[in-house]
Design a protein around this motif. Structure first.
Motif, PDB file in Angstrom:
ATOM      1  N   ILE A 314       0.853  -1.182   0.000  1.00  0.00           N
ATOM      2  CA  ILE A 314       0.000   0.000   0.000  1.00  0.00           C
ATOM      3  C   ILE A 314       0.892   1.237   0.000  1.00  0.00           C
ATOM      4  O   ILE A 314       1.773   1.372   0.856  1.00  0.00           O
ATOM      5  N   THR A 316       0.258   5.313   0.071  1.00  0.00           N
ATOM      6  CA  THR A 316      -0.818   6.309   0.156  1.00  0.00           C
ATOM      7  C   THR A 316      -0.363   7.521   0.968  1.00  0.00           C
ATOM      8  O   THR A 316       0.793   7.625   1.369  1.00  0.00           O
ATOM      9  N   ASN A 330       3.061   7.292   2.895  1.00  0.00           N
ATOM     10  CA  ASN A 330       2.845   6.198   3.827  1.00  0.00           C
ATOM     11  C   ASN A 330       2.838   4.892   3.043  1.00  0.00           C
ATOM     12  O   ASN A 330       2.172   4.797   2.015  1.00  0.00           O
ATOM     13  N   GLN A 337       2.825  -0.113   8.407  1.00  0.00           N
ATOM     14  CA  GLN A 337       2.813   1.290   7.972  1.00  0.00           C
ATOM     15  C   GLN A 337       4.029   2.050   8.486  1.00  0.00           C
ATOM     16  O   GLN A 337       4.235   2.127   9.711  1.00  0.00           O
ATOM     17  N   ARG A 358       3.438   2.037  14.421  1.00  0.00           N
ATOM     18  CA  ARG A 358       3.108   2.300  13.013  1.00  0.00           C
ATOM     19  C   ARG A 358       2.982   3.793  12.811  1.00  0.00           C
ATOM     20  O   ARG A 358       2.468   4.502  13.669  1.00  0.00           O
ATOM     21  N   THR A 361      -0.115   9.093   7.767  1.00  0.00           N
ATOM     22  CA  THR A 361      -0.548  10.456   7.401  1.00  0.00           C
ATOM     23  C   THR A 361       0.563  11.510   7.483  1.00  0.00           C
ATOM     24  O   THR A 361       0.389  12.547   8.109  1.00  0.00           O
ATOM     25  N   MET A 376       0.701   5.106  15.716  1.00  0.00           N
ATOM     26  CA  MET A 376      -0.109   4.151  16.490  1.00  0.00           C
ATOM     27  C   MET A 376       0.834   3.231  17.237  1.00  0.00           C
ATOM     28  O   MET A 376       1.718   2.614  16.636  1.00  0.00           O
ATOM     29  N   PHE A 381      -3.061   6.386  19.931  1.00  0.00           N
ATOM     30  CA  PHE A 381      -2.692   7.182  18.758  1.00  0.00           C
ATOM     31  C   PHE A 381      -1.969   8.445  19.222  1.00  0.00           C
ATOM     32  O   PHE A 381      -2.276   8.987  20.293  1.00  0.00           O
ATOM     33  N   GLU A 403      -5.692  11.906  14.879  1.00  0.00           N
ATOM     34  CA  GLU A 403      -5.305  11.572  13.504  1.00  0.00           C
ATOM     35  C   GLU A 403      -5.251  12.828  12.648  1.00  0.00           C
ATOM     36  O   GLU A 403      -5.891  13.834  12.930  1.00  0.00           O
TER      37      GLU A 403
ATOM     38  N   ASP B  63      -5.240  -5.544  10.466  1.00  0.00           N
ATOM     39  CA  ASP B  63      -4.288  -5.097   9.438  1.00  0.00           C
ATOM     40  C   ASP B  63      -3.887  -6.225   8.479  1.00  0.00           C
ATOM     41  O   ASP B  63      -2.816  -6.191   7.887  1.00  0.00           O
ATOM     42  N   GLU B  98     -11.865   0.637  13.418  1.00  0.00           N
ATOM     43  CA  GLU B  98     -11.541   2.050  13.668  1.00  0.00           C
ATOM     44  C   GLU B  98     -10.112   2.257  14.169  1.00  0.00           C
ATOM     45  O   GLU B  98      -9.723   3.388  14.445  1.00  0.00           O
ATOM     46  N   ARG B  99      -9.333   1.172  14.289  1.00  0.00           N
ATOM     47  CA  ARG B  99      -7.995   1.304  14.863  1.00  0.00           C
ATOM     48  C   ARG B  99      -6.915   1.517  13.821  1.00  0.00           C
ATOM     49  O   ARG B  99      -5.784   1.032  13.961  1.00  0.00           O
ATOM     50  N   GLY B 100      -7.248   2.221  12.777  1.00  0.00           N
ATOM     51  CA  GLY B 100      -6.256   2.577  11.769  1.00  0.00           C
ATOM     52  C   GLY B 100      -6.544   3.978  11.264  1.00  0.00           C
ATOM     53  O   GLY B 100      -7.542   4.590  11.647  1.00  0.00           O
ATOM     54  N   THR B 101      -5.660   4.469  10.406  1.00  0.00           N
ATOM     55  CA  THR B 101      -5.867   5.810   9.852  1.00  0.00           C
ATOM     56  C   THR B 101      -6.737   5.727   8.602  1.00  0.00           C
ATOM     57  O   THR B 101      -6.786   4.700   7.926  1.00  0.00           O
ATOM     58  N   ARG B 102      -7.413   6.815   8.310  1.00  0.00           N
ATOM     59  CA  ARG B 102      -8.484   6.807   7.309  1.00  0.00           C
ATOM     60  C   ARG B 102      -7.988   6.361   5.925  1.00  0.00           C
ATOM     61  O   ARG B 102      -8.580   5.479   5.302  1.00  0.00           O
ATOM     62  N   TYR B 104      -5.118   4.901   4.893  1.00  0.00           N
ATOM     63  CA  TYR B 104      -4.569   3.538   4.857  1.00  0.00           C
ATOM     64  C   TYR B 104      -5.703   2.518   4.896  1.00  0.00           C
ATOM     65  O   TYR B 104      -5.664   1.496   4.192  1.00  0.00           O
ATOM     66  N   LYS B 137     -12.698   2.586   7.134  1.00  0.00           N
ATOM     67  CA  LYS B 137     -13.312   2.498   8.465  1.00  0.00           C
ATOM     68  C   LYS B 137     -14.598   3.308   8.562  1.00  0.00           C
ATOM     69  O   LYS B 137     -15.069   3.613   9.649  1.00  0.00           O
TER      70      LYS B 137
END
Lengths: 462, 162
Positions: A314, A316, A330, A337, A358, A361, A376, A381, A403, B63, B98-102, B104, B137
C-alpha cells in the motif's frame, strides 16, 4: 468572497522599536533545538521567544478601536474583540481585561499615556481607529506600542468594505503576532473539514469551511454522499477531496466560489488521499486497483497522469515538500505502515520512520523543516513531528484516536482531530477538531456546529 | 440502504449464533431472538436466503487481508450458492475497524474486497459478476470500541445485485 483589502504602512511612527528588555533569557537556551525562528528580532524589545519551556503569555492591552460615528465605533469594538481572541488562542498572548484600562479610547488617539498602561502591567498596547469614507469604504489603522520603551513597534492601515471587518481583524492580529514573535501569522486563514453527524454505522459527512477561529462557518456539500479528506490548493480557492458520489469513490476538485465540482482524471479504480503540489499545477493521489494501491500524479494543466510508485504494498497519503522536489508518503512495504520519502518523480525512495509502532498520514511542513504524522503504538494514537530525515521525533498529542495533522501556514501550529471510544450502543462517540502548538503546548478545541474530522488548514488567504 | 439494513440484520443473526447471550444492544437482542432459519418467509434463491442461510460476510485479522480458514469456508458456501443462482451479480465491500488511519484503511479495505473477489473468481465465479468497493473504516456494523466490535468490522461483505 470579500474583496481583498488593501493596506499601507502608516508613515508616521514606522520606526524601529526602542529598547525594552529581555523577557526571559533562560528560555532562550532551551529554544535552539527547535530552530523555529528564522530571524530573531533584537533581544531587547518586547518579544515572545517561542520555546518548549513553560511560556508566560505576553500581557497585551487591546482597547476598542476608536470610531467617531456609531457604526465606526461598533466596528472598532468588533475588530478589537477578534484581534484579542486570535492572539489569546495562540497561547502566546494574554489580553488584559478591558475593565482594567485607565486611559480611554478617545484620549488614546492623541497618543498613549504609557504610565497608565504600565500600571496595569501591559507590555504591549494596540491602538486603532475606524473610519468609513464617503464612498462607503472602511479604513482601519492600528499601531502597536512597546509600553516599557514607550515606542511604536508597528503601524498599518487597511482599506476594505465594512463587511470585511473580520478579515481586517485577522490581518491586524497577524501583523502584531509577526512583529512580536518574529514568525509569520496564521490568523487570516480558513479551515476546511468534514462535519459529521449521526450514528457511527451510518455517519453523515459534509464538507464544511470556516475561518480558523470557527467563524463564517458554511457547508459545501449537503450530506447525500460520503465525503472525506479535503485539502486546499495553494490559492485556497479550490479544494481537492474524495467523494462516494453515485457510490463510486473518487477524487474531485471543487471551486469554492462557483461550487463547480470536477471529477479528477479517468482512473480505473478508487482514487483517494489527494493533495495539491505547492505550485497548484498537480494533484498527487492514490489509485487502488485489483488490491494494490499506488501513488499517481495528475497534471491539472495537461491532464496527464503519471505513476510514481510501483510496489505491491500500500502506498498512500502523499504530501509534497514545500519546494515541490520531494514527496513524503505512507507505505507498508516494510511489513507495516511507515513513512517514506522519494523524489517527486518517484526516485530515491527512503524510509524515514524507525521508531516503535506504526506511522501514518505524513504531512510536510510549509517551512520544510518538519514532517507531521499520526503514530499508532500500544493501542494509542499520537500526533508527532520529525525531521525529513527521520531524526528528532517528538510526540505532541495523544489519545484513543488522534489523527490527520495539518499545518498552519507558518509551520508552527498543527490542527488534527480526536475521537473518543464508544460503548456497545455507540454512545459516547465524539469527533472534535483541535489545534496544538509545535511545542506540544496550548492544545485548543476548535468549536464546530457538529462533530468534525479531517481538518485542512489553508495557506494565508492571498 | 435496504441491503445495508439486511446486512446488519444478518450480522445480528450471526452474532446470536456464535454467542449464547447477546450483549446489551437491545435492538440486536430482539432481532436475534427469532432464529433466522425458522422464518417461513425466506424464499430459496432470494437475497434473504443468501444472507440468512449462507452468510454474506467473512472476517479478517487486524491489518491483514489474507483469508482465514473460516473465511475460506464461508466463501466456499457463498460460491456454491452463487453458482446455483447465476443471475446475481455482486459487489464485495471491504471494511476496516476504527484502529487505523483513514486513508490507509481505504487501501486496506480495497485489499480485503479483492482478496474475496480473487477467491471467488478462483473458485469459478465469472469475473464480470464481481465488483469491489472499499469503505475503509467509514461504515462499521458493530458499535463499541473493543475487540469484539472491531473483529466484526474487519470484514468483506458480499452484496447481491442484478
Amino acid at each position: 468572497m470579500m474583496t481583498n483589502p488593501s493596506f499601507s504602512f502608516l508613515s508616521t511612527g514606522w520606526t524601529l522599536p526602542m529598547l525594552s528588555r529581555l523577557r526571559c533569557a533562560a528560555l532562550l537556551a532551551a529554544f535552539a533545538f527547535l530552530a523555529l525562528v528564522a530571524i530573531q528580532p533584537a533581544a531587547a524589545e518586547v518579544r515572545i521567544d517561542i520555546t518548549r519551556g513553560h511560556m508566560r503569555p505576553l500581557p497585551i492591552a487591546i482597547p476598542d478601536m476608536f470610531g467617531g460615528q456609531p457604526q465606526e465605533s461598533q466596528l472598532g469594538k468588533d475588530i478589537a474583540r477578534v484581534v484579542a481572541a486570535d492572539l489569546e488562542r495562540s497561547g502566546l498572548f494574554k489580553p488584559i481585561d478591558q475593565r482594567a484600562f485607565i486611559q480611554n479610547v478617545a484620549s488614546l488617539q492623541a497618543g498613549p499615556r504609557f504610565a497608565d498602561w504600565k500600571q496595569i502591567n501591559a507590555e504591549a498596547l494596540v491602538s486603532g481607529k475606524v473610519e468609513i469614507g464617503s464612498d462607503g469604504r472602511m479604513r482601519v489603522e492600528f499601531r502597536l506600542w512597546d509600553v516599557f520603551s514607550e515606542g511604536q513597534m508597528a503601524g498599518q492601515a487597511y482599506t476594505a468594505s465594512p463587511s470585511g471587518w473580520r478579515r481586517i481583524a485577522h490581518l491586524v492580529a497577524d501583523s502584531i503576532y509577526k512583529r512580536i514573535t518574529g514568525e509569520d501569522g496564521y490568523f487570516d486563514t480558513q479551515i476546511v473539514y468534514i462535519s459529521e453527524s449521526g450514528p457511527k454505522t451510518d455517519r453523515k459527512k459534509r464538507l464544511a469551511i470556516m475561518d480558523q477561529d470557527g467563524e463564517n462557518h458554511r457547508y459545501l456539500t449537503a450530506g447525500e454522499d460520503l465525503v472525506l479528506t479535503p485539502r486546499f490548493s495553494p490559492t485556497a480557492r479550490e479544494i481537492t477531496y474524495m467523494s462516494y458520489f453515485k457510490g463510486i469513490p473518487r477524487v474531485y476538485v471543487l471551486q469554492i466560489d462557483t461550487g463547480r465540482r470536477e471529477l479528477l482524471g479517468d482512473f480505473p479504480g478508487m482514487t483517494f488521499a489527494p493533495r495539491f503540489s505547492p505550485d497548484g499545477n498537480k494533484v498527487v493521489l492514490s489509485l487502488a486497483q485489483d488490491g494494490n494501491t499506488e501513488l499517481y500524479e495528475m497534471n491539472l494543466m495537461t491532464r496527464q497522469k503519471r505513476r510514481l510508485t510501483n510496489h505491491p504494498a500500500i502506498d498512500t497519503s502523499p504530501s509534497f515538500s514545500p519546494d515541490g522536489s520531494r514527496i513524503v508518503f505512507n507505505s507498508d512495504r516494510g511489513g507495516a505502515q511507515q513513512i517514506y520519502t522519494m523524489d517527486a518523480d518517484g526516485g530515491n525512495v527512503a524510509r524515514i520512520s524507525f521508531g516503535d509502532g506504526r506511522y501514518a498520514t505524513p504531512v510536510w511542513s510549509p517551512r520544510g523543516d518538519l514532517i507531521a504524522f499520526t503514530k499508532m503504538k500500544g493501542g494509542e494514537f499520537f500526533i508527532g513531528v520529525m525531521h525529513p530525515d527521520g531524526s528528532g521525533e517528538r510526540l505532541l498529542a495523544q489519545g484513543f484516536l488522534v489523527e490527520g495533522p495539518t499545518w498552519a501556514p507558518n509551520g508552527r501550529v498543527l490542527a488534527f482531530w480526536k475521537e473518543g471510544p464508544s460503548d456497545e450502543r455507540g454512545r459516547g462517540i465524539s469527533s472534535r477538531l483541535y489545534t496544538i502548538d509545535l511545542t506540544g503546548l496550548n492544545e485548543r478545541q476548535v468549536l464546530t456546529p457538529q462533530d468534525g474530522s479531517d481538518p485542512a488548514w489553508s495557506p494565508l488567504i492571498p | 440502504m435496504k441491503l445495508r439494513f439486511m446486512s446488519i440484520f444478518a450480522a445480528a443473526a450471526m452474532l446470536a449464533a456464535c454467542e449464547s447471550a447477546p450483549e446489551s444492544g437491545a435492538t440486536q437482542a430482539s432481532t436475534a431472538s427469532a432464529p433466522a432459519a425458522a422464518k417461513p418467509s425466506i424464499v430459496p434463491g432470494s437475497e434473504q436466503d443468501f444472507i440468512a442461510n449462507v452468510g454474506d460476510r467473512v472476517f479478517f485479522d487486524y491489518d491483514k487481508f489474507a483469508l482465514r480458514a473460516d473465511a475460506k469456508a464461508g466463501l466456499d458456501k457463498q460460491v456454491a450458492w452463487l453458482k446455483k443462482y447465476p443471475t446475481y451479480k455482486m459487489t464485495i465491500e471491504g471494511h476496516a475497524d476504527e484502529r487505523g488511519t483513514r486513508e490507509y484503511n481505504l487501501a486496506l479495505g480495497e485489499r480485503r474486497a479483492n482478496a474475496v473477489k480473487d477467491y471467488m473468481v478462483g473458485a469459478g465465479i465469472a469475473k464480470d459478476r464481481v465488483k469491489t468497493i472499499s469503505y475503509g473504516k467509514e461504515r462499521p456494523v458493530a458499535l463499541g470500541s473493543n475487540e469484539a466490535a472491531w473483529s466484526q468490522n474487519r470484514r468483506g461483505v458480499t452484496v447481491l445485485g442484478k
